[in-house]
Design a protein around this motif. Structure first.
Motif, PDB file in Angstrom:
ATOM      1  N   GLY A 302     -36.164 -18.036  -4.887  1.00 51.87           N
ATOM      2  CA  GLY A 302     -34.813 -17.545  -5.129  1.00 51.87           C
ATOM      3  C   GLY A 302     -34.014 -17.391  -3.841  1.00 51.87           C
ATOM      4  N   ARG A 303     -34.641 -16.849  -2.805  1.00 51.38           N
ATOM      5  CA  ARG A 303     -33.943 -16.671  -1.527  1.00 51.38           C
ATOM      6  C   ARG A 303     -33.607 -18.015  -0.885  1.00 51.38           C
ATOM      7  NH1 ARG A 303     -38.270 -12.198  -0.061  1.00 51.38           N
ATOM      8  NH2 ARG A 303     -37.298 -10.356  -1.025  1.00 51.38           N
ATOM      9  N   TRP A 304     -34.501 -18.981  -1.050  1.00 52.92           N
ATOM     10  CA  TRP A 304     -34.240 -20.328  -0.511  1.00 52.92           C
ATOM     11  C   TRP A 304     -33.019 -20.941  -1.200  1.00 52.92           C
ATOM     12  CZ3 TRP A 304     -34.307 -25.312  -2.560  1.00 52.92           C
ATOM     13  CH2 TRP A 304     -34.362 -26.357  -1.647  1.00 52.92           C
ATOM     14  N   ILE A 305     -32.917 -20.760  -2.510  1.00 48.67           N
ATOM     15  CA  ILE A 305     -31.768 -21.268  -3.262  1.00 48.67           C
ATOM     16  C   ILE A 305     -30.492 -20.556  -2.821  1.00 48.67           C
ATOM     17  CG2 ILE A 305     -30.723 -21.444  -5.557  1.00 48.67           C
ATOM     18  CD1 ILE A 305     -33.554 -21.766  -6.687  1.00 48.67           C
ATOM     19  N   LEU A 309     -27.198 -22.263  -1.175  1.00 46.30           N
ATOM     20  CA  LEU A 309     -25.898 -22.153  -1.857  1.00 46.30           C
ATOM     21  C   LEU A 309     -24.861 -21.475  -0.977  1.00 46.30           C
ATOM     22  CD1 LEU A 309     -26.951 -21.112  -5.495  1.00 46.30           C
ATOM     23  CD2 LEU A 309     -26.100 -23.336  -4.737  1.00 46.30           C
ATOM     24  N   GLY A 310     -25.300 -20.956   0.155  1.00 48.65           N
ATOM     25  CA  GLY A 310     -24.385 -20.298   1.076  1.00 48.65           C
ATOM     26  C   GLY A 310     -23.902 -18.947   0.592  1.00 48.65           C
ATOM     27  N   LEU A 311     -24.701 -18.248  -0.227  1.00 49.69           N
ATOM     28  CA  LEU A 311     -24.299 -16.954  -0.755  1.00 49.69           C
ATOM     29  C   LEU A 311     -24.714 -15.825   0.189  1.00 49.69           C
ATOM     30  CD1 LEU A 311     -25.397 -17.402  -4.491  1.00 49.69           C
ATOM     31  CD2 LEU A 311     -23.107 -17.705  -3.534  1.00 49.69           C
ATOM     32  N   ASP A 312     -23.985 -14.731   0.124  1.00 56.01           N
ATOM     33  CA  ASP A 312     -24.362 -13.533   0.864  1.00 56.01           C
ATOM     34  C   ASP A 312     -25.617 -12.961   0.223  1.00 56.01           C
ATOM     35  OD1 ASP A 312     -24.673 -11.118   2.112  1.00 56.01           O
ATOM     36  OD2 ASP A 312     -22.719 -10.294   1.526  1.00 56.01           O
ATOM     37  N   PRO A 313     -26.730 -12.841   0.969  1.00 49.14           N
ATOM     38  CA  PRO A 313     -27.990 -12.375   0.369  1.00 49.14           C
ATOM     39  C   PRO A 313     -27.895 -10.998  -0.278  1.00 49.14           C
ATOM     40  CG  PRO A 313     -28.361 -13.279   2.568  1.00 49.14           C
ATOM     41  CD  PRO A 313     -26.879 -13.185   2.390  1.00 49.14           C
ATOM     42  N   GLU A 316     -24.046  -9.484  -5.388  1.00 46.26           N
ATOM     43  CA  GLU A 316     -24.536  -9.463  -6.769  1.00 46.26           C
ATOM     44  C   GLU A 316     -24.867 -10.873  -7.254  1.00 46.26           C
ATOM     45  OE1 GLU A 316     -22.065  -7.451  -9.534  1.00 46.26           O
ATOM     46  OE2 GLU A 316     -22.303  -5.480  -8.605  1.00 46.26           O
ATOM     47  N   LYS A 317     -24.077 -11.859  -6.790  1.00 46.41           N
ATOM     48  CA  LYS A 317     -24.369 -13.243  -7.179  1.00 46.41           C
ATOM     49  C   LYS A 317     -25.747 -13.673  -6.679  1.00 46.41           C
ATOM     50  CE  LYS A 317     -19.682 -15.135  -7.575  1.00 46.41           C
ATOM     51  NZ  LYS A 317     -18.727 -16.147  -7.054  1.00 46.41           N
ATOM     52  N   ALA A 318     -26.055 -13.298  -5.434  1.00 42.95           N
ATOM     53  CA  ALA A 318     -27.358 -13.660  -4.872  1.00 42.95           C
ATOM     54  C   ALA A 318     -28.486 -12.979  -5.637  1.00 42.95           C
ATOM     55  CB  ALA A 318     -27.417 -13.271  -3.395  1.00 42.95           C
ATOM     56  N   SER A 319     -28.279 -11.704  -5.967  1.00 41.45           N
ATOM     57  CA  SER A 319     -29.298 -10.982  -6.740  1.00 41.45           C
ATOM     58  C   SER A 319     -29.508 -11.628  -8.101  1.00 41.45           C
ATOM     59  CB  SER A 319     -28.884  -9.522  -6.918  1.00 41.45           C
ATOM     60  OG  SER A 319     -28.788  -8.873  -5.667  1.00 41.45           O
ATOM     61  N   ALA A 320     -28.413 -12.073  -8.725  1.00 43.00           N
ATOM     62  CA  ALA A 320     -28.516 -12.730 -10.030  1.00 43.00           C
ATOM     63  C   ALA A 320     -29.271 -14.045  -9.925  1.00 43.00           C
ATOM     64  CB  ALA A 320     -27.124 -12.956 -10.610  1.00 43.00           C
ATOM     65  N   VAL A 321     -29.004 -14.806  -8.853  1.00 44.13           N
ATOM     66  CA  VAL A 321     -29.701 -16.084  -8.647  1.00 44.13           C
ATOM     67  C   VAL A 321     -31.196 -15.856  -8.475  1.00 44.13           C
ATOM     68  CG1 VAL A 321     -30.019 -18.004  -7.029  1.00 44.13           C
ATOM     69  CG2 VAL A 321     -27.715 -17.331  -7.732  1.00 44.13           C
TER      70      VAL A 321
END
Length: 459
Positions: A302-305, A309-313, A316-321
């Motif tokens: 999940g963290r690799w994705i 994706l260039g999201l802020d770790p 909330e979007k990153a947590s959802a991913v």
């Protein structure tokens, strides 16, 4: 429909032998089917060398190919081994990706070891080959990561000095043996109950048996009953495996042989406190109460994705991913464990169950926010909302997982060799023989198909 589960197993035995003779399947062959595991060990062992790290994708590609081939072609009649084939195949892919693609073991992982005066300290990959072998074997074979740095979700909570970890609660021999005995008793009771219902033989469309009390013949209650029995069976099996492993590590081998891994404090209970469900709902159920055996591969992916994706770790979007990735991977893992069973498997049901969990978490979160201040400040309101909505989601979705497991015949397996209940004659009215010893059939045999690399012990 066969008259008993034993008659069904006899039918499966004939089908299995016919499939082997027709070369439609390959039995589980040792050591051949450990080639993917050996490849991972060899890579980790040599990973300090830059030339080896440059071919990491080639190594991972081999492990991926071999594991998928095993998943599609390898079968065994023993239902426990059947589930393990699927779990092992996908776990090799997940764990290899974690150690080869998403992390650098040489730099990212440390294990607890003894320092001066028997104090505890972190050990990165050793330089000497002898010590590196032990370090590598420990890393690639761990599931819970009990003595590894990744065991701690929040590194800031690791006590300094590390030896303070010994102050945490440790299970005594009496506690461990008591829990292990209780899990054996639960398995014996659950097995007897399951085998009185053809649903757990794999006939998942069957109605309530005639001997069931009238209230269990209601389809809504019957579905809940089968879901609860399935959950209890999974939980009892996990306790059985965990406590047996702890007894062996602590009281058979101990610290003199295993080092810190043989100390009691290294083996906490496999499940957390159920109060997490009351406090946090489905998030607490999956993230704190239920076992966390497969956590690292899920979160690493999940963290690799998130990174790509260039999201802020921290968003909330990153947590959802990360959450969706974890549940999807869990669905594939559990689906694979049913795919390799001998019954009429329905692995898509396992996938559906797990990919629905983020939906339930999202709906529950919206409801929690809608309740607002009362949810945040009133414990009674929070507990009532969380337990009610969590139970409702469990009731709606658990039949998917229950049917997926039962259809493949996972519950036909005899996890413990001796049954007190069947030895005393319970179950004879349902076609079960009166016997103490429950294991049957041939578990091992020599296999030789004419190719030297696939000769070995077949299971």
């Amino acid at each position: 429909m066969p008259a008993s589960d034993g008659e069904l197993i006899s039918i499966y035995e004939m089908q299995y032998e016919d499939a082997i003779k027709a070369d439609k399947i390959t039995p589980l062959i040792l050591p051949y089917h450990f080639l993917n595991f050996f490849a991972l060990i060899l890579y980790i062992l040599l990973s300090p060398y830059s030339a080896v790290r440059r071919i990491r994708f080639l190594v991972f590609g081999f492990i991926l190919w071999f594991s998928v081939s095993m998943l599609l072609n390898c079968r065994t009649l023993n239902h426990s081994y059947g589930a393990i084939i699927g779990l092992y195949s996908i776990w090799c892919i997940y764990w290899s990706a974690t150690l080869i693609v998403f992390n650098d073991p040489w730099r990212n992982f440390k294990r607890v070891t003894y320092g001066p005066q028997n104090s505890l300290t972190w050990q990165a990959m050793p330089v000497s080959l002898k010590d590196r072998v032990s370090w590598t074997l420990d890393l690639v074979s761990t599931l819970r990561g009990t003595n590894w740095s990744f065991r701690f979700r929040d590194p800031s909570k690791i006590p300094k000095p590390l030896s303070k970890l010994r102050d945490t609660g440790s299970p005594t021999l009496g506690t461990l043996f008591g829990r292990f005995t209780l899990s054996c008793v639960c398995i014996d009771v659950l097995k007897l109950g399951m085998m009185t219902d053809p649903y757990f033989w794999g006939y998942t469309s069957s109605t309530a048996p005639s001997h069931f009390p009238f209230f269990l013949r209601n389809p809504l209650i019957l579905s809940l009953y089968r879901s609860v029995l399935t959950t209890m069976g999974i939980k009892a099996a996990l306790h059985f495996q965990s406590d047996l492993g702890a007894l062996i590590c602590i009281h058979l081998f101990g610290p003199r042989i295993l080092g810190p891994s043989g100390e009691a404090w290294m083996h906490p209970p496999i499940f957390g406190a159920f109060s997490a469900v009351l406090d946090d709902g489905l998030v607490g159920f999956w993230g704190k109460w239920w076992h966390q055996i497969f956590r690292l591969p899920f979160t690493s992916t999940g963290r690799w994705i998130v990174e790509h994706l260039g999201l802020d770790p921290k968003s909330e979007k990153a947590s959802a991913v990360v959450m969706i990735t974890a549940f999807f991977m869990s669905g594939i893992l559990h689906a694979s464990s049913t795919l390799t069973l001998w019954g009429e498997t329905r692995p898509w049901l396992d996938v559906c169950f797990f990919i629905l969990q983020p939906v339930g978490i999202g709906l529950q979160t919206l409801l929690q926010r809608a309740v607002g201040q009362r949810y945040r400040e009133k414990q009674e309101a929070r507990w009532a909302l969380n337990i009610t909505t969590s139970f409702l989601w469990y009731y709606l979705t658990m039949p998917l997982l229950a049917e997926g497991l039962a259809a493949g015949g996972i519950w036909l397996f005899e996890p413990i060799p001796v049954s007190l209940l069947r030895g005393l004659g319970f179950g004879t009215a349902f076609g079960m023989p009166k016997r103490w010893w429950c294991w049957r059939g041939q578990w091992f045999r020599w296999y030789d198909d004419g190719t030297w690399w696939r000769r070995g012990v077949a299971m």
